[in-house]
Design a protein around this motif. Sequence first.
Motif, PDB file in Angstrom:
ATOM      1  N   CYS A 102       0.842  -1.203   0.000  1.00 25.27           N
ATOM      2  CA  CYS A 102       0.000   0.000   0.000  1.00 25.27           C
ATOM      3  C   CYS A 102       0.874   1.248   0.000  1.00 25.27           C
ATOM      4  O   CYS A 102       1.760   1.400   0.823  1.00 25.27           O
ATOM      5  CB  CYS A 102      -0.910   0.008   1.219  1.00 25.27           C
ATOM      6  SG  CYS A 102      -1.825   1.570   1.375  1.00 25.27           S
ATOM      7  N   LYS A 103       0.608   2.130  -0.980  1.00 23.44           N
ATOM      8  CA  LYS A 103       1.392   3.364  -1.057  1.00 23.44           C
ATOM      9  C   LYS A 103       0.603   4.555  -0.535  1.00 23.44           C
ATOM     10  O   LYS A 103       1.046   5.706  -0.656  1.00 23.44           O
ATOM     11  CB  LYS A 103       1.845   3.614  -2.498  1.00 23.44           C
ATOM     12  CG  LYS A 103       2.933   2.637  -2.963  1.00 23.44           C
ATOM     13  CD  LYS A 103       3.414   2.937  -4.377  1.00 23.44           C
ATOM     14  CE  LYS A 103       4.384   1.866  -4.860  1.00 23.44           C
ATOM     15  NZ  LYS A 103       4.369   1.730  -6.319  1.00 23.44           N
ATOM     16  N   GLY A 104      -0.566   4.291   0.002  1.00 21.68           N
ATOM     17  CA  GLY A 104      -1.307   5.358   0.672  1.00 21.68           C
ATOM     18  C   GLY A 104      -1.938   6.394  -0.232  1.00 21.68           C
ATOM     19  O   GLY A 104      -2.102   7.549   0.147  1.00 21.68           O
ATOM     20  N   CYS A 105      -2.349   5.980  -1.434  1.00 17.63           N
ATOM     21  CA  CYS A 105      -2.913   6.955  -2.379  1.00 17.63           C
ATOM     22  C   CYS A 105      -4.333   7.358  -2.009  1.00 17.63           C
ATOM     23  O   CYS A 105      -4.844   8.363  -2.488  1.00 17.63           O
ATOM     24  CB  CYS A 105      -2.889   6.391  -3.788  1.00 17.63           C
ATOM     25  SG  CYS A 105      -3.980   4.972  -4.017  1.00 17.63           S
ATOM     26  N   SER A 106      -5.006   6.547  -1.210  1.00 11.50           N
ATOM     27  CA  SER A 106      -6.385   6.741  -0.727  1.00 11.50           C
ATOM     28  C   SER A 106      -7.465   6.578  -1.801  1.00 11.50           C
ATOM     29  O   SER A 106      -8.622   6.920  -1.560  1.00 11.50           O
ATOM     30  CB  SER A 106      -6.540   8.080   0.024  1.00 11.50           C
ATOM     31  OG  SER A 106      -6.863   9.133  -0.863  1.00 11.50           O
ATOM     32  N   ILE A 107      -7.113   6.025  -2.935  1.00 13.44           N
ATOM     33  CA  ILE A 107      -8.125   5.782  -3.978  1.00 13.44           C
ATOM     34  C   ILE A 107      -9.217   4.853  -3.440  1.00 13.44           C
ATOM     35  O   ILE A 107     -10.416   5.113  -3.615  1.00 13.44           O
ATOM     36  CB  ILE A 107      -7.467   5.192  -5.248  1.00 13.44           C
ATOM     37  CG1 ILE A 107      -6.621   6.261  -5.963  1.00 13.44           C
ATOM     38  CG2 ILE A 107      -8.525   4.632  -6.205  1.00 13.44           C
ATOM     39  CD1 ILE A 107      -5.847   5.752  -7.171  1.00 13.44           C
ATOM     40  N   CYS A 108      -8.808   3.802  -2.741  1.00  9.22           N
ATOM     41  CA  CYS A 108      -9.797   2.839  -2.238  1.00  9.22           C
ATOM     42  C   CYS A 108     -10.745   3.500  -1.240  1.00  9.22           C
ATOM     43  O   CYS A 108     -11.950   3.261  -1.258  1.00  9.22           O
ATOM     44  CB  CYS A 108      -9.103   1.633  -1.611  1.00  9.22           C
ATOM     45  SG  CYS A 108      -7.991   2.069  -0.259  1.00  9.22           S
ATOM     46  N   CYS A 126      -7.293  -0.176  -6.957  1.00  5.61           N
ATOM     47  CA  CYS A 126      -6.013  -0.020  -6.241  1.00  5.61           C
ATOM     48  C   CYS A 126      -4.875  -0.205  -7.237  1.00  5.61           C
ATOM     49  O   CYS A 126      -4.762  -1.263  -7.869  1.00  5.61           O
ATOM     50  CB  CYS A 126      -5.885  -1.052  -5.127  1.00  5.61           C
ATOM     51  SG  CYS A 126      -4.205  -1.091  -4.459  1.00  5.61           S
ATOM     52  N   PRO A 127      -4.016   0.778  -7.400  1.00  4.75           N
ATOM     53  CA  PRO A 127      -2.936   0.651  -8.398  1.00  4.75           C
ATOM     54  C   PRO A 127      -1.829  -0.289  -7.950  1.00  4.75           C
ATOM     55  O   PRO A 127      -0.964  -0.630  -8.743  1.00  4.75           O
ATOM     56  CB  PRO A 127      -2.374   2.078  -8.510  1.00  4.75           C
ATOM     57  CG  PRO A 127      -3.281   2.965  -7.714  1.00  4.75           C
ATOM     58  CD  PRO A 127      -3.988   2.097  -6.736  1.00  4.75           C
ATOM     59  N   ASP A 128      -1.856  -0.681  -6.674  1.00  8.91           N
ATOM     60  CA  ASP A 128      -0.678  -1.342  -6.099  1.00  8.91           C
ATOM     61  C   ASP A 128      -0.878  -2.781  -5.641  1.00  8.91           C
ATOM     62  O   ASP A 128      -0.061  -3.291  -4.892  1.00  8.91           O
ATOM     63  CB  ASP A 128      -0.140  -0.489  -4.954  1.00  8.91           C
ATOM     64  CG  ASP A 128       0.625   0.695  -5.499  1.00  8.91           C
ATOM     65  OD1 ASP A 128       1.804   0.520  -5.836  1.00  8.91           O
ATOM     66  OD2 ASP A 128       0.033   1.774  -5.648  1.00  8.91           O
ATOM     67  N   MET A 173      -8.022   6.118   5.875  1.00  5.21           N
ATOM     68  CA  MET A 173      -6.562   6.160   5.874  1.00  5.21           C
ATOM     69  C   MET A 173      -6.094   6.222   7.321  1.00  5.21           C
ATOM     70  O   MET A 173      -6.616   7.000   8.124  1.00  5.21           O
ATOM     71  CB  MET A 173      -6.047   7.390   5.129  1.00  5.21           C
ATOM     72  CG  MET A 173      -6.295   7.362   3.620  1.00  5.21           C
ATOM     73  SD  MET A 173      -5.675   5.891   2.791  1.00  5.21           S
ATOM     74  CE  MET A 173      -3.921   6.037   3.085  1.00  5.21           C
TER      75      MET A 173
END
Lengths: 68, 376, 288
Positions: free
Chosen positions: A19-25, A59-61, A36
Amino acid sequence: MGNAAEKKLPRIEINARLCKGCSICVDFCPTNVLEMRGTTAAVKDLAACTRCQLCDLRCPDFAIQVFD
Amino acid sequence: MADKKKKFMQGNEACVEGALYAGCMFYAGYPITPSTEIAEGMSVRLPKIGGKFIQMEDEIGGIAAALGGSLTGLKSLTATSGPGFSLKQECIGYACLAEIPLVIVNVMRGGPSTGYPTGPSQADIMQAKWGTHGDHPAISITPAYVQEILTETVRAFNLAEKYRTPVVVLYDEIVGHMREPIVIPEKGELEVIDRVKPDCKPEDYFPYDDKYEIPPLAPFGKGYRFHVTGLNHKKDGFPTNDSKIIEENNLRIMRKVENHKDDIWKNDEFMLGDAEVAVFSIGSTARSARFAVKQAREAGIKAGLLRPLTIWPFPDKAVTELSKKVKAIIVPEMNLGQMALEVQRVSKKAEVAGIHRVDGEPINPAQIFEQIKRFK
Amino acid sequence: MSSPTGGVVKKEKVSVPFDYNKYLRPNKLPHIWCPGCGHGIVLKAMLRAIHNAGLNKDNVCVISGIGCSSRTPGYVDFNTLHTLHGRALSFATGVKFANPKLKVIVVTGDGDALAIGGNHFIHTCRRNIDLTVLVFTNATYGMTGGQYSPTTPIGSQATTSRYGNIEPPFDACEMAKASGASFVARGTAYHTLELEKTIQEALEHKGTSVVDIIDACPTYFGRMNKFKGASQMMEEIEKDKTVSVKQVDKLPPEKVQGKMLRGVLHKVDRPEYCEQYETLVMEKAKAK
Ligand SMILES: Cc1ncc(C[n+]2csc(CCOP(=O)(O)OP(=O)(O)O)c2C)c(N)n1
Ligand code: SF4
Ligand code: SF4
Ligand code: SF4
Ligand SMILES: [Mg+2]
């Protein structure tokens, strides 16, 4: 008691390493299940999860998956 | 029977014969004078034998497609001249680092720029070595006769496949367009080398395995599922920033050529035994030189010719040896001193004298003979 | 943020998450992309589409140029080729033509495909060679730090357009169609399930299939153009500035104006290059 057994909760796996913490989810969860915590996504309200899979899909990751 | 195989053909046509003899099954390129006959010939011949010919939208596309073809396991060729050779340079570097066999023919014409499209030159010798950025191995082959274009094209494929690296065939417009009788060799007459493919299990395969000097190359689509990149990479093909691995891999690809110079070098010597004056020359200029050497001998001058068929790696051993024996080495070339500089670099004693011409006219025997006389 | 679209919400149905590991190379994650980069979302849709199309991993070849998007091949467990900036389509043409049995997928950025590789793009479409081309259109050169690209909108900020971009953007789909591609579609990272289906359809099409995929570079395009993050970009660019071809006729003109069409925009049967070569060129050559 009987109610809880009927309503089996999903299992949401968040991989903190990925998880890179983008907050998309978090931003797109239709029922506000996620939040988050610092720079990682976390489950806030599991019972609200509809298993729609949108968090995983966007989720991109490869960091979140929802199991039935 | 023997007559049947005898043919009268042009240098570029002989290049087609050589490529097909070597087993080339894929050609991609873009037309440019004076190399176009190679594309035309391949376009007729390849589809007859199940091979693939494609005319791409430019020379970069041509070499890139040829590299793609090579990665599926087919021996691949692209041919070009001056401006097109410039366009191909980035892909040549890619082939060096990714270790993809390929033959690139450059029929040299007058430059720089569009220059003199129908005029000969030998001015891409340095470009064949240094044209692409970064340190990299370089092999260049320099035939001078139509027959030799055939046999040397076969050798170029052999070296490309054996050492998993691009090989440049360099000859000037004069040899490319000259017509001479040649003999098409029978099957089996010339050595044909095929690339080594892995025989290990896919999970044990490393496309850049440093336990080999030249690691086997699997074709795409045969179960190995490996990664190819132009980034510095590890033995498994994936990018790395590890300076030790980067250096070791860069050195290994250089060693592929460096450690096998004796196998890659090839020289033709003419009357060098007792020579006091030597000529060092390639391509059509070497043909004039041979004539001049004969003239000199008739005039009582002990002249000889060293004609390299491999110009890169530079034949330093042969030139150094020669320079200890002769008074002078004359270097006629259709450029302003690209080979003379190299000859100078490795010569021990002999004086080095260049004859240079960049007017699109060949260097004739008389010009060379005049120089030889100076050193008698 | 607002409602989910693009996802078919399967309520009450047992949902099993997709097993990406089947198609990812082991130990390569996390990928190099920034937090929120759309390329990861597109990669996932591509893997699901490959799975749904039932392709054999040994027969799939994924080829890219240079750019953030072009790093995709390194992560996926196929025959993979990371080439030079702009040249992915030429390498791919060589691979496909040499071995037509391979399913060749090109993964390329908007800069890679439409700027430095623009000429190859046009001619690939013209030949209609059987390649699936996924253009990751993030309106910037991500890898080199956010310069303007051939799809950057007029007026946008980039590190090389500090006074606002004055170059009109390309429409990759229009260009692909005009050049002869027999399948042209557009998707977005936001509409991820729709994208998965579009890519699958592209994979199942014979001929050059181009999918222009709008995704976000939050690090450069986003920051420079005052977006708060990836989600806002997905919402305001991918969702609000596109409309599905299936809905476009039902919507009032003002709801369509200035929007890009999503979905399959063009699909025709046209002779495919490798087949033409085999049936016309090779047969004639052998007969002669
Ligand atoms: C010949 C060449 N020119 C320039 C570059 C530098 N370069 C690397 S990636 C890139 C742009 C990539 O943009 P795009 O294709 O849109 O991919 P993105 O990073 O946005 O996904 C540039 C200009 C290069 N690698 N090679
Ligand atoms: S599955 Fe749907 S409802 Fe459940 S957390 Fe993910 S996005 Fe929210
Ligand atoms: S979308 Fe993925 S990477 Fe982004 S916060 Fe959620 S789990 Fe983390
Ligand atoms: S720079 Fe932009 S395109 Fe590149 S990884 Fe980061 S977000 Fe993605
Ligand atoms: Mg881009």
